[in-house]
Design an enzyme around this catalytic site. Structure first.
Site, short mmCIF file in Angstrom:
data_model
loop_
_atom_site.label_atom_id
_atom_site.label_comp_id
_atom_site.label_asym_id
_atom_site.label_seq_id
_atom_site.Cartn_x
_atom_site.Cartn_y
_atom_site.Cartn_z
CD GLU A 1 24.63 -7.12 -6.10
OE1 GLU A 1 25.32 -7.44 -5.11
OE2 GLU A 1 24.77 -7.66 -7.21
CB THR B 1 15.60 -3.14 3.09
OG1 THR B 1 15.74 -2.21 4.16
CG2 THR B 1 14.51 -2.66 2.17
N GLY B 2 16.36 -6.16 2.27
CA GLY B 2 16.39 -7.22 1.25
C GLY B 2 15.48 -8.38 1.62
N GLY C 1 20.72 -2.37 -1.16
CA GLY C 1 20.45 -1.76 0.14
C GLY C 1 20.81 -2.73 1.25
CB SER C 2 20.07 -2.67 4.82
OG SER C 2 18.65 -2.60 4.79
CD GLU D 1 23.12 -4.49 -9.42
OE1 GLU D 1 23.91 -4.04 -8.56
OE2 GLU D 1 22.16 -3.84 -9.86
CG ASN E 1 26.13 3.18 -0.56
OD1 ASN E 1 25.20 3.06 -1.35
ND2 ASN E 1 26.92 2.18 -0.23
CB CYS F 1 28.07 -2.67 -0.08
SG CYS F 1 28.55 -2.53 -1.80
P1 NAD Z 1 18.04 0.56 3.03
O1 NAD Z 1 17.81 -0.89 2.89
O2 NAD Z 1 17.61 1.24 4.27
O3 NAD Z 1 17.36 1.38 1.84
C1 NAD Z 1 17.63 1.10 0.49
C2 NAD Z 1 16.43 1.50 -0.35
O4 NAD Z 1 15.31 0.69 0.02
C3 NAD Z 1 15.99 2.95 -0.18
O5 NAD Z 1 15.59 3.45 -1.44
C4 NAD Z 1 14.78 2.82 0.75
O6 NAD Z 1 13.86 3.88 0.62
C5 NAD Z 1 14.17 1.51 0.29
N1 NAD Z 1 13.34 0.80 1.28
C6 NAD Z 1 13.31 0.96 2.62
N2 NAD Z 1 12.44 0.10 3.18
C7 NAD Z 1 11.92 -0.64 2.18
C8 NAD Z 1 10.99 -1.72 2.11
N3 NAD Z 1 10.42 -2.23 3.21
N4 NAD Z 1 10.72 -2.26 0.91
C9 NAD Z 1 11.30 -1.79 -0.22
N5 NAD Z 1 12.18 -0.76 -0.23
C10 NAD Z 1 12.50 -0.19 0.96
O7 NAD Z 1 19.61 0.74 2.76
P2 NAD Z 1 20.45 2.08 2.86
O8 NAD Z 1 20.59 2.41 4.32
O9 NAD Z 1 19.92 3.08 1.91
O10 NAD Z 1 21.88 1.61 2.29
C11 NAD Z 1 22.87 1.05 3.08
C12 NAD Z 1 22.91 -0.46 2.94
O11 NAD Z 1 23.04 -0.80 1.56
C13 NAD Z 1 24.12 -1.08 3.60
O12 NAD Z 1 23.74 -2.25 4.29
C14 NAD Z 1 25.03 -1.45 2.43
O13 NAD Z 1 25.93 -2.48 2.70
C15 NAD Z 1 24.04 -1.80 1.39
N6 NAD Z 1 24.64 -1.68 0.05
C16 NAD Z 1 24.89 -2.82 -0.66
C17 NAD Z 1 25.51 -2.75 -1.91
C18 NAD Z 1 25.80 -3.99 -2.72
O14 NAD Z 1 26.06 -3.84 -3.91
N7 NAD Z 1 25.77 -5.17 -2.17
C19 NAD Z 1 25.83 -1.50 -2.43
C20 NAD Z 1 25.55 -0.36 -1.69
C21 NAD Z 1 24.94 -0.47 -0.44
#
Ligand code: NAD
Length: 475
Positions: A242, A224-225, A220-221, A452, A146, A276
Site C-alpha cells: 500500500e 520503499t515499496g 509506506g512510500s 487490504e 501517519n 495517503c
Molecule cells: P517509508 O516508506 O519511509 O517507511 C515506511 C516503513 O518502511 C517504516 O517502518 C520504515 O522504517 C520502513 N522502511 C524504510 N526503509 C525500508 C527498506 N529499505 N525496506 C523495508 N522497510 C523499510 O514511508 P513513511 O514515510 O513512513 O510513510 C509515508 C508514505 O506512506 C507516504 O508515501 C504515504 O502515501 C504512504 N502511505 C500509504 C498508505 C496506503 O495505504 N497506500 C497508507 C499510509 C501511508
C-alpha cells in the site's frame, strides 16, 4: 525518567542493550525509548512466529476470530491511554487520534467476522474438485508513521484470521502506542503468534529478505515499496504493497459551493495532510473556481494549527523533521517560482520548536509545479482551474500514482461517469476517505500491489490449494 517501551517476542516483553529515542513532534521532546533490534532479535521473533504457526494454522478459524475480537476489545478498553499516547508521538489532534484508535478497534472487530470457505470447482460423476485456502505462513508487516496503530492492526487482524503468524515492525518515528498495544495483547494472543519489534529503517530490509518469512505486507512510500519488491523477489515472497498517492479531486460546475468547501478542506488537511488518500490536487471548474476557492480560504482562516494535545487544535505538526523540511522545501519552491498563495506561503519558523507548517493553499499553480506533481504529504493544497471535464480527467490521470480520487457534483450519475474514467483503486463521489473493513482497498499503477480489507484483503494472506478426487465413472 523516560519510559522504556518493550518489544513483544514469543509472548514476552523484552528489550535490547541499545535503544532509540522517540520524539513528540509538537515540542521535539523525548517521550519514550524503544529497543533497537537487529538481525539477532529478528531471528528470535521469526523463530517464535514459525514455531507458533504450527498450531495456530490448525486452530479452528472460529477460535482465531475470537482472539482477534480480544485484540479489538483490548484496544477499546484502553482507548483513552492509547489515543493520548498516539497524539504525543504522531502529533495528530486528540479528536483524530481518538478516531484512529476507535477505528482500529472497530476495524479489527469487523475483520474478525471474515471467513474462508472452500469453493467447489467441479462436482461431477468423475471428479470432486475444491479450492481451499491455506495460510501463507509467517508474515512480515512493515508500517509507516501517519496512522501507526490503524496500520498495525489492519495487518495483524487479517493475518491472524487467515491462520498466519506475524512479525510486525512499526515506524521508528511512531512505535509507542503500538508497543503499548503489544503489552495489552500479550496475554490475549498465544505466544509467538504476534511479535512486534522496533528498530531503525535498516531493520526493514532484514525483514524483507529473511529466508523464513513467507509474505510481506507493507504500507509506506512508493520508493520503499520498490525496494521491498526487489528484496522479496529473492525467494519469491508474497507481497502486498500500500504505497503513496497524489490523489485528485474533480469539482464539477454544478457542485454546491457552500456545501463542499469545508469537506474539500478536510479532504486535504486531515492529519496535517499526511494521509495517503488525502486530496493532493483539487481541480475546480472555471465557472465556480473563484467562489469555491474564496470559500475554502475563508474556512481555512478559522482552523487552528498547533499542539494536538491542546484543546481547539484542528491541525497538528508534521510528524518528523525530515518530512517537515521536505514540505517547507516544496513551499519555498512555489515561492521561488512566483506561484500565487490564497492562504499561507509562509514557510513557518524552522528555528522554533515543533514541526509546524501553516495551512497553505495555492491559487492555480501550473501542472508541472513540484507542489502539484509530487505527493506533498503536508498541510498544502493546490487548487487548479479547468474548462472541460475531459481535460480535468486527463490531468487527474497524468500521474504515476493511482491510489484514490473524488468527484464532487450535484448530479450523481455524472459523478459516477467521471469516477469510472479515473485511473485509481478507489473513487468517491461526494465524500472522501471512506474506508470499510468489508471493502477492498488498494492502489493502481505505482500506488500499490494487491489489496487490504474485505475478502480480497484476507485472501492475500492465503494460498489457494486445489484438492481433486477422481471418482469412478458412473456405470
Ligand atoms: P517509508 O516508506 O519511509 O517507511 C515506511 C516503513 O518502511 C517504516 O517502518 C520504515 O522504517 C520502513 N522502511 C524504510 N526503509 C525500508 C527498506 N529499505 N525496506 C523495508 N522497510 C523499510 O514511508 P513513511 O514515510 O513512513 O510513510 C509515508 C508514505 O506512506 C507516504 O508515501 C504515504 O502515501 C504512504 N502511505 C500509504 C498508505 C496506503 O495505504 N497506500 C497508507 C499510509 C501511508
Amino acid at each position: 525518567m523516560t519510559t522504556l517501551y518493550k518489544n513483544l517476542i514469543n509472548g514476552e516483553m523484552v528489550t535490547t542493550d541499545t535503544t532509540l529515542e522517540v520524539l513528540n513532534p509538537a515540542n521535539e521532546e523525548v517521550i519514550g525509548l524503544v529497543p533497537s533490534c537487529g538481525a539477532a532479535e529478528l531471528d528470535q521473533a521469526v523463530a517464535a512466529a514459525r514455531a507458533a504457526f504450527k498450531s495456530w494454522s490448525k486452530t479452528p478459524i472460529e477460535e482465531r476470530q475470537k482472539v482477534v475480537q480480544g485484540i479489538s476489545k483490548a484496544i477499546s478498553d484502553n482507548m483513552d491511554e492509547l489515543f493520548r499516547l498516539l497524539t504525543s508521538e504522531q502529533g495528530k489532534p486528540h479528536a483524530q487520534a481518538q478516531q484512529e484508535i476507535g477505528g482500529a478497534a472497530a476495524m479489527s472487530g469487523a475483520q474478525a467476522t471474515l471467513t474462508l470457505e472452500d469453493e467447489v470447482n467441479e462436482d461431477s460423476d468423475t471428479r470432486l474438485s475444491r479450492t481451499r485456502r491455506v495460510p501463507v505462513g509467517v508474515v512480515g508487516g512493515i508500517v509507516p508513521w501517519n496512522f501507526p496503530v490503524m496500520m498495525a492492526v489492519q495487518k495483524i487482524a487479517p493475518a491472524l484470521v487467515s491462520g498466519c503468524t506475524i512479525v510486525l515492525k512499526p515506524s521508528p518515528f511512531t512505535p509507542l502506542a503500538t508497543l503499548r498495544l503489544a503489552e495489552l495483547i500479550k496475554d490475549v494472543v498465544p505466544a509467538g503468534v504476534v511479535n512486534i519489534i522496533t528498530g531503525e529503517d535498516n531493520l526493514g530490509p532484514l525483514i524483507t529478505e529473511h529466508p523464513d518469512i513467507d509474505k510481506i505486507t507493507f504500507t509506506g512510500s512508493t520508493a520503499t515499496g520498490k525496494k521491498i519488491m526487489e528484496g522479496a523477489s529473492k525467494d519469491l515472497k508474497r507481497i502486498t504493497l500500500e504505497l503513496g498517492g497524489n490523489d485528485a479531486s474533480i469539482v464539477l460546475p454544478d457542485a454546491d459551493v457552500e456545501k463542499v468547501a469545508e469537506q474539500l478542506f478536510w479532504s486535504s488537511f486531515t492529519n496535517a495532510g499526511q494521509v495517503c488518500i488525502a486530496a493532493k490536487r483539487i481541480y475546480i471548474h472555471e465557472d465556480i473556481y473563484d467562489d469555491l476557492s474564496a470559500a475554502i480560504a475563508e474556512y481555512a482562516k478559522h482552523v487552528k494549527v498547533g499542539d494536538g494535545a491542546q484543546q481547539g487544535t484542528a491541525v497538528g505538526p508534521i510528524q518528523n523533521k525530515k518530512q517537515y523540511e521536505r514540505v517547507l522545501e516544496l513551499i519555498q519552491d512555489a515561492k521561488d517560482n512566483g506561484y500565487q498563495f490564497l492562504v499561507g506561503g509562509d514557510e513557518g519558523d524552522p528555528s522554533g520548536t515543533g514541526y509546524y507548517v501553516p495551512i497553505t493553499i495555492l491559487d492555480n499553480p501550473p501542472e508541472d509545479a513540484r507542489i502539484v506533481a509530487e505527493e506533498q504529504f503536508g498541510p498544502v493544497m493546490p487548487l487548479m482551474k479547468f474548462s472541460t471535464v475531459d481535460e480535468a480527467i486527463e490531468r487527474a490521470n497524468a500521474s504515476e500514482y493511482g491510489l484514490a480520487g473524488a468527484v464532487w457534483t450535484s448530479d450523481v450519475d455524472k459523478g459516477v461517469e467521471v469516477a469510472e474514467q479515473m485511473e485509481t483503486g478507489t473513487v468517491w463521489v461526494n465524500e472522501f476517505m471512506h474506508l470499510s473493513p468489508f471493502v477492498p482497498f488498494g492502489g493502481h499503477k505505482q500506488s500499490g500491489f494487491g489489496a487490504e480489507y474485505g475478502k480480497e484483503g484476507l485472501l492475500e494472506f492465503t494460498y489457494p490449494q486445489v484438492i481433486t478426487v477422481k471418482r469412478e465413472a458412473a456405470a
